[in-house]
Write an enzyme that holds these catalytic residues in place. Structure first.
Site, PDB file in Angstrom:
ATOM      1  CG  ASP A 233      36.893 -18.881  10.517  1.00 32.55           C
ATOM      2  OD1 ASP A 233      37.755 -19.720  10.199  1.00 32.55           O
ATOM      3  OD2 ASP A 233      37.082 -17.650  10.408  1.00 32.55           O
TER       4      ASP A 233
HETATM    5  C1  BGC Z   1      40.309 -18.018   8.995  1.00 32.63           C
HETATM    6  C2  BGC Z   1      39.579 -18.567   7.802  1.00 32.63           C
HETATM    7  C3  BGC Z   1      40.376 -19.699   7.202  1.00 32.63           C
HETATM    8  C4  BGC Z   1      40.603 -20.753   8.265  1.00 32.63           C
HETATM    9  C5  BGC Z   1      41.368 -21.952   7.766  1.00 32.63           C
HETATM   10  C6  BGC Z   1      40.664 -19.106   9.977  1.00 32.63           C
HETATM   11  O1  BGC Z   1      41.472 -18.609  10.972  1.00 32.63           O
HETATM   12  O2  BGC Z   1      39.528 -17.032   9.620  1.00 32.63           O
HETATM   13  O3  BGC Z   1      39.362 -17.566   6.857  1.00 32.63           O
HETATM   14  O4  BGC Z   1      39.725 -20.218   6.077  1.00 32.63           O
HETATM   15  O5  BGC Z   1      41.311 -20.173   9.338  1.00 32.63           O
HETATM   16  O6  BGC Z   1      42.688 -21.634   7.510  1.00 32.63           O
END
Ligand code: BGC
Length: 664
Positions: A233
């Site tokens: 993530d």
């Molecule tokens: C989220 C993800 C997301 C990523 C990119 C993160 O903060 O937890 O689900 O895909 O950001 O935007």
């Protein structure tokens, strides 16, 4: 580039041609992103014909600020249809729009089982049951990948809260992890053939997800046989060597740990070249398998991804996801000629059509409930609107109308949990005041998860419309007027009171000293209510229709089964009312007490449409693995002989039919 070779062979040949720098560049994103759009980007290797990776968010729409896209209802709404073919269409249209936008990795779906009802990302998920989430995940993942992009199932794993999400430590025992939280991820691999997983921000039992050997190498690779790639993530990577040795293939969104420091670690021999090759290979195999080397992708972020059919499907999905919770004396559907007072901010001025965080999107339009209802009512009916900020004006409108419809909402978002399950901004008081003045009151909820309803006895109708997407007003009008007969069911439990939930203590949520104790163990969601013999406000699987149904004649075969043998369940369902409608028949398995399982657990369901008076005989299958538990002493699933009960009905709390299966 020889398409006659397998993806594995092609990846092996390619890895052999790559320099150390090219390999290192493959295992992290770059920032800033050199092309417009996308939230993650890995540059192409032109010398070798490796295409760029273009990653975009998208749980209910192409996100990251994209224009010319369709906003579909939130995943929790789509899942409330209990219709896997609807989820497949949802995934197809999302995948198609992403591909059109030049995306080749779609950051979705979110498949985590909802543990904490206050969780800020509940709306992004499907619900509180592992089997249910598995079915939805498989349908959506296969569909996304059929359109070009690789799907990215997230967030892996035990990511059930936003509070302290960058540091939180989920303390969860192995059996609970295996039986409750891992099944959707297992199904994503084994049945959905998902290409990537996103490891979560949180720790599990003291170790960050993206460097957790047990989770990444033990469970994903060895137990599930996953051969795609794991990306972190955004900012969930915490180390170079630990991550590289314990299962993280790719750092996102940049190169803090997997750029120069990874190269240095390789040069020093702290991480072997073979380990790096494995990470690169996991990425390349998936890219080959998904056809990224062979298909031309012409769309870009600037492309128009909208199609008229997608607007229509967005509306259909919202209608199919709208749950009718209360309908006293048949107040719904609305009779023609009814004068209506629409009240509440989400009823007009500011519809609540989507959740926040990485799910945020730029819808082309949002039909407000007031506009949708006024259009459907036609000129003959009087429809007024008050946002409810002036209580006296709202009460006056309510008093003058035949029916008052109050729209109430929560602003749920990634990044924070709700403090509690109470409707915010004094909306409970608004509903109470309006209900006291109104002749008849209906409450429409635009929430991402359960809310408390202290006013429940003062209103005649309640509808959970979730975050319904761009067709909000049209969809709710169709349900309220009965153009569509509601057929959705709750994918999570609504409690009576704040302390009735499975995670009432601080130790469980949001945690103490950075740890969240999963001490409720297997008893999450309806399992908790059933195990403690408490009746929730609205149970898992519950939802009303404008007609009525009856289930009868349950038969199971074989009545005596061997390990892993599937059981066939036959059950009749009849429409006993006077309107065409659809019912979801649900089959739950009750283990023998010695197995130490919750009272009963969903193991099959089917949705069927019936004309008035019509009866259909349904055949459902319960997988053989429904008769197993995870045995911590041997770290494996074990088939458990004994006498099992099979329950069938129309919600987790309405299971009139029982049969027995003897497992040998
Ligand atoms: C989220 C993800 C997301 C990523 C990119 C993160 O903060 O937890 O689900 O895909 O950001 O935007």
């Amino acid at each position: 580039m020889n398409r006659a070779f397998s993806p594995e062979r092609r990846a092996d040949l390619l890895v052999k041609q790559m320099t150390l720098d090219e390999k290192v560049a493959m295992v992290h994103g770059v920032k800033p992103i050199p092309v417009k759009g996308y939230v993650g980007y890995v540059p192409p290797v032109e010398r070798l014909g490796i295409p760029a990776l273009t990653l975009a968010d998208g749980r209910a729409a192409v996100g990251n600020g994209a224009r010319d896209i369709t906003l579909f209802p939130a995943p929790i709404a789509a899942a409330s249809s209990w219709d896997v073919s609807l989820l497949a269409e949802y995934g197809r249209e999302l995948g198609q729009e992403q591909w059109q936008k030049g995306t080749n990795v779609e950051l979705g779906p979110t498949i985590d089982v909802v543990r904490v009802p206050e969780w800020g990302r509940t709306f992004e998920s499907y619900g509180e049951d592992p089997y249910f989430n598995s079915r939805m995940a498989v349908a959506e993942i296969e569909a996304i990948q059929s359109q070009g992009p690789i799907a990215d199932a997230n967030m892996y794993v035990a990511m059930q809260q936003e509070s302290n999400r960058f540091k939180e430590d989920s303390r969860v025992d192995e059996r609970t992890l295996e039986e409750i939280y891992l099944p959707p991820f297992a199904a994503a691999v084994r049945e959905g053939h998902v290409g990537t997983f996103m490891c979560a921000y949180v720790k599990t039992n003291g170790v960050y997800s993206c460097e957790n050997d047990f989770l990444e190498r033990g469970v994903l690779r060895q137990q599930f046989g996953f051969d795609g790639w794991v990306m972190s993530d955004w900012g969930a990577t915490h180390s170079t060597i630990d991550s590289a040795l314990h299962g993280l293939d790719q750092e996102m969104p940049d190169d803090k740990f997997y750029g120069a420091s990874l190269k240095a670690a390789i040069e020093k021999g702290e991480v072997s070249t073979a380990a790096l090759d494995d990470h690169v290979r996991n990425i390349l195999v998936t890219m080959f398998r998904q056809g990224l080397f062979d298909k031309k992708q012409t769309g870009t972020w600037a492309s128009n991804a909208r199609r008229p059919e997608h607007d229509a499907f967005s509306r259909y999905a919202a209608e199919q996801g709208t749950v009718l919770l209360k309908n006293d004396k048949g107040i719904l559907p609305l009779a023609p000629g009814t004068s209506i007072a629409v009240i509440g901010t989400s009823g007009g001025k500011t519809p609540k059509a989507l959740g926040g965080g990485s799910s945020n999107a730029n819808p082309p339009y949002i039909v407000s409930p007031f506009d949708g209802i006024a259009k459907r009512a036609g000129s003959a009916d009087k429809v007024t609107y008050a946002d409810g900020t002036d209580l006296i004006a709202a009460a006056r409108d309510a008093h003058n109308a035949d029916v008052t419809i109050v729209f109430a909402n929560t602003a749920e978002t990634e990044g924070s949990d709700r403090p509690d399950l109470t409707l915010p901004n004094n909306q409970d008081a608004l509903i109470a005041v309006v209900a006291a003045a109104a002749k008849k009151t209906i409450v429409v909820l635009n929430t991402g998860g359960p809310v408390l309803m202290p006013w429940i006895d003062k209103v005649a109708g309640i509808v959970e419309a979730w975050y319904p997407g761009q067709e909000d007003g049209n969809a709710i009008a169709a349900v309220l007027y009965g153009d569509v007969n509601p057929a959705a069911k709750l994918p999570l439990t609504f409690p009576h009171t704040a302390d009735q939930i499975p995670t009432p203590s601080k130790e469980q949520w949001p945690g103490v000293d950075g740890q969240s104790q999963y001490s409720e163990r297997l008893n999450i969601g309806y399992r908790w209510y059933d195990a403690n013999n408490v009746a929730p406000l609205f149970p898992f699987g519950f939802g009303l229709s404008y007609t009525t149904f009856k289930v009868s004649h349950l038969a199971v075969s074989p009545a005596t089964a061997d390990a892993a043998q599937a059981i066939t369940v036959i059950v009749d369902v009849s429409n006993t009312g006077s309107r065409k409608g659809a019912e979801v028949v649900q089959v739950y398995v009750g283990h023998p007490p010695a197995n130490g399982e919750p009272p009963h657990q969903l193991r099959a369901f089917a949705k069927v449409e019936l004309n008035p008076g019509e009866t259909k005989t349904l055949t459902l299958t319960i997988d053989g693995d429904s008769f197993s538990i995870y045995d911590e002493s041997i770290h494996r699933w074990a088939h458990m002989p004994g006498s099992y009960e099979i329950f069938a009905g129309t919600s987790s709390r309405d299971l009139p039919l029982h049969a027995a299966v003897q497992e040998q």
